[in-house]
Design an enzyme around this catalytic site. Structure first.
Site: not given
Length: 361
Positions: A161, A217
């Site tokens: 992430h 991301c």
């Protein structure tokens, strides 16, 4: 008050608690004995693991290489591979361990990295010092650049992430810092792009190269490199200047730092089985490896175009990863309406011709 002392074995900077007579390194597991506490920096001193950038007569404000001929080539290869799955949490990802294993295989078999020169941080590791915690990631990044010399080739691959947080120093064009999320980020916090830049970009000496491959991301400028290659769908590009308006130094100490990232700073990256059709992978890692294996790895521009083409042509299939994408959105606050869209990015400490500069690790 903590102080820094170098590991006696691998020279990684370690935080020494007051009064401690020994400390174990999280990277090499070696024990450093503190024979004479008086030799340590006094409390409150501003001891730094790396010297400040030296002055330079070079034309570029981000090239701090000393004048004269480059030193003799050294030629080692070293890599740090991090795959964070967040197992048994609401942020769980399915493809990150696969990404880490595939990248290790690529580096060993395609680019001849010695297996002994690759550090893997994943939740599959039984050694507590090889889990992708914030502390271990920090120490491993120090290890990656420690003792770096001209001719060395370094690789940092991260699959997990990524997020953003408000920047208050004025050194981000969009007002946000980009971050990586260790497995314990909810309790220990995220690793901010400023720290990543200071740890693995700024120390790079002249003649050394760092390639970062970041599958996360909001990762377009997660290394805080000064220049971003803004490329359209037809392959035309310009280098966008991301040097901070504050004048803060974000370049190297004369070395070369180039990053491939999964998406732009305002985009999200997919963790999906739609690309490989067999198992879950990060879309960016999969497309990067495919570009190399299919013969598009001769220049940076060809790699970037091949990666974008792979992802663009599977956009309609990536919706199959919508469940994992929804998990991602819990963290990033993004939207999955209309299917996921991501465009891999290329950034560098210096602009260059992406279609003539050869790619090599």
């Amino acid at each position: 008050m903590f102080m820094l002392v170098n590991c006696s074995n691998c020279h990684t900077p370690l935080q020494l608690p007051p009064g401690a007579q020994s400390i174990r390194c999280a990277i090499c597991r070696g024990v450093t004995l503190i024979a004479d506490p008086r030799s340590l920096p006094p409390p409150g001193s501003s001891h730094q693991p790396y010297p400040p950038p030296s002055s330079s007569t070079a034309s570029s404000p981000y090239n701090h290489a000393p004048p004269g001929a480059p030193p003799q080539v050294h030629g080692r290869k070293r890599a740090l591979i991090v795959g964070v799955s967040y197992t048994n949490s609401r942020h769980e990802l399915k493809g990150c361990l696969n990404d880490a294993k595939c990248m290790k295989y690529l580096l060993i078999n395609r680019f001849k990295f010695p297996e002994s020169s690759i550090v893997m941080l994943t939740e599959e590791e039984t050694d507590p010092y090889k889990r992708p915690t914030k502390y271990n990631m920090r120490m491993a990044m120090y290890w990656l650049v420690q003792g770096c010399q001209p001719g060395d080739s370094l690789v940092f691959h991260y699959s997990g992430h990524g997020s953003q947080q408000r920047n208050y120093t004025g050194d981000e064009i969009d007002g946000y810092d980009e971050t990586l999320c260790p497995v314990d980020f909810e309790t220990q916090g995220m690793i901010v792009d400023d720290e990543i830049n200071a740890t693995i970009v700024k120390p790079l000496p002249r003649g050394a190269r760092l390639h970062a491959i970041i599958d996360a991301c909001h990762s377009g400028t997660v290394l805080d490199l000064p220049f971003l290659c803004r490329m359209d769908r037809y392959g035309k590009y310009i280098w966008e200047d991301h040097r901070p308006r504050s004048g803060m130094w974000k370049g190297t100490s004369g070395g070369e730092a180039i990053s491939f990232s999964g998406c732009d700073d305002d985009q999200t990256s997919a963790d999906t089985s739609a690309l490989s059709r067999i198992t879950s992978t990060g879309a960016m890692t999969y497309s990067f490896i495919q570009a190399i294996e299919r013969g598009h790895g001769n220049t940076y521009g060809n790699i970037l175009n091949a990666m974008r083409s792979t992802i663009r042509h599977t956009d309609s299939q990536i919706d199959g990863g919508v469940v994992t994408t929804l998990i991602t959105m819990l963290l990033t606050g993004g939207s999955v309406g209309g299917g996921l869209r991501q465009e891999p990015q290329l950034s560098s400490n210096e602009p260059f011709d992406v279609y003539t500069k050869p790619f090599s690790l």
